[in-house]
Motif scaffolding. Sequence first.
Motif, PDB file in Angstrom:
ATOM      1  N   THR A 245      89.448 120.621 -20.767  1.00  0.00           N
ATOM      2  CA  THR A 245      88.133 121.236 -20.966  1.00  0.00           C
ATOM      3  C   THR A 245      87.929 122.400 -20.000  1.00  0.00           C
ATOM      4  O   THR A 245      88.698 122.587 -19.054  1.00  0.00           O
ATOM      5  CB  THR A 245      86.993 120.217 -20.741  1.00  0.00           C
ATOM      6  OG1 THR A 245      86.836 119.979 -19.324  1.00  0.00           O
ATOM      7  CG2 THR A 245      87.278 118.900 -21.450  1.00  0.00           C
ATOM      8  N   ASP A 246      86.861 123.159 -20.259  1.00  0.00           N
ATOM      9  CA  ASP A 246      86.459 124.244 -19.362  1.00  0.00           C
ATOM     10  C   ASP A 246      85.210 123.871 -18.570  1.00  0.00           C
ATOM     11  O   ASP A 246      84.524 124.741 -18.029  1.00  0.00           O
ATOM     12  CB  ASP A 246      86.182 125.518 -20.177  1.00  0.00           C
ATOM     13  CG  ASP A 246      87.446 126.066 -20.827  1.00  0.00           C
ATOM     14  OD1 ASP A 246      88.496 126.071 -20.150  1.00  0.00           O
ATOM     15  OD2 ASP A 246      87.391 126.468 -22.004  1.00  0.00           O
ATOM     16  N   SER A 277      90.579 122.658  -8.577  1.00  0.00           N
ATOM     17  CA  SER A 277      90.720 123.980  -9.201  1.00  0.00           C
ATOM     18  C   SER A 277      92.177 124.425  -9.227  1.00  0.00           C
ATOM     19  O   SER A 277      92.643 125.009 -10.211  1.00  0.00           O
ATOM     20  CB  SER A 277      89.855 125.008  -8.463  1.00  0.00           C
ATOM     21  OG  SER A 277      90.203 125.065  -7.094  1.00  0.00           O
ATOM     22  N   ARG A 280      93.968 122.529 -11.961  1.00  0.00           N
ATOM     23  CA  ARG A 280      93.668 123.090 -13.290  1.00  0.00           C
ATOM     24  C   ARG A 280      94.500 124.342 -13.546  1.00  0.00           C
ATOM     25  O   ARG A 280      95.084 124.501 -14.623  1.00  0.00           O
ATOM     26  CB  ARG A 280      92.176 123.398 -13.389  1.00  0.00           C
ATOM     27  CG  ARG A 280      91.792 124.171 -14.637  1.00  0.00           C
ATOM     28  CD  ARG A 280      90.295 124.402 -14.678  1.00  0.00           C
ATOM     29  NE  ARG A 280      89.626 123.336 -15.419  1.00  0.00           N
ATOM     30  CZ  ARG A 280      88.300 123.195 -15.484  1.00  0.00           C
ATOM     31  NH1 ARG A 280      87.512 124.022 -14.807  1.00  0.00           N
ATOM     32  NH2 ARG A 280      87.768 122.228 -16.205  1.00  0.00           N
ATOM     33  N   ARG A 284      97.464 124.782 -16.532  1.00  0.00           N
ATOM     34  CA  ARG A 284      97.376 125.815 -17.564  1.00  0.00           C
ATOM     35  C   ARG A 284      98.543 126.786 -17.478  1.00  0.00           C
ATOM     36  O   ARG A 284      99.021 127.284 -18.499  1.00  0.00           O
ATOM     37  CB  ARG A 284      96.036 126.535 -17.453  1.00  0.00           C
ATOM     38  CG  ARG A 284      94.896 125.586 -17.785  1.00  0.00           C
ATOM     39  CD  ARG A 284      93.542 126.226 -17.831  1.00  0.00           C
ATOM     40  NE  ARG A 284      92.561 125.242 -18.265  1.00  0.00           N
ATOM     41  CZ  ARG A 284      91.276 125.495 -18.427  1.00  0.00           C
ATOM     42  NH1 ARG A 284      90.802 126.701 -18.183  1.00  0.00           N
ATOM     43  NH2 ARG A 284      90.457 124.542 -18.834  1.00  0.00           N
TER      44      ARG A 284
END
Length: 290
Positions: A245-246, A277, A280, A284
């Motif tokens: 998710t964002d 962070s 994440r 990605r």
Amino acid sequence: MCWVVAAPSMYRCVVRASAREQLPEAPFRSLWLDVPSFDSGLHHHESWELTRIEEGAGLMIIGSAVCPYGPGDIVLIAPDVPHCWLSAEDRVGPSRARVVGFSAVVAELIQQLPDGDDVRQLMREAEFGALACEAPQQLGSVLTTVARSSDLFALLERLPEAKWRRLPTRPELTADPVERKRIERVYTYVSDHAGGSVTLSGAARAANVAPQSFSRFFRRTTGGTFRAFVIDVRLSRACSLLRETDLAISTIAFQAGFANLANFNRRFRDRFGVTPSRYRRAQRSAVTAL
């Protein structure tokens, strides 16, 4: 739960170590799992098991390790290690996975191959289980098309191409089937309530154990503490949200069950060695690289 077998459930494998020497036969299985959700319950196998998640997300519990899983994840589980997969409660859509199981005999055959040093090392290090942190797309493609003995050995020889992380686990779960069923209900209770209130009394009710005896029961059955398990489940839930998710990190902390952001950041860094962070961004970047 329905197991859909993509090919005959057992094959006979023959591998040649040289042009003159034929190694013994050994069984393996290749299964395609297509279900509304993963809820197989706590179980174990006498064989090695290699699983690639095609669709679905949630938590995997392997021995004493708790980790998130999602599409593209590849997991290697050693023989006799208790494990289960818990689909995310709020996820919509099917759960699909390719599972390849092979016996210790196959593992021994692989280790006899002239160029099998990397495979030997991986299987030694994956004493209880290992997660492929970065796996080439071609490895996943080979795994999903295993149908013959030659496919299986081609797959196993390619495993070292991925970057594997050994799961920090102990296979200490009790062999008592009654206690295993109780602890399975505790796992489900924590997974279902991790984003809200998880209490010792609620877990004790799920296990049908007196609250004053529950902590001792949990440690005796799993080898770890209930508090540490709850934190691991919440951190794993946070990992899934960070990856899929964002949402803002503060929102993820709350949805994962942490009362405040500072506590979440501290526990996340202690557990994974990086900030949420940075985790994440790394996830990605890995997906983009594939």
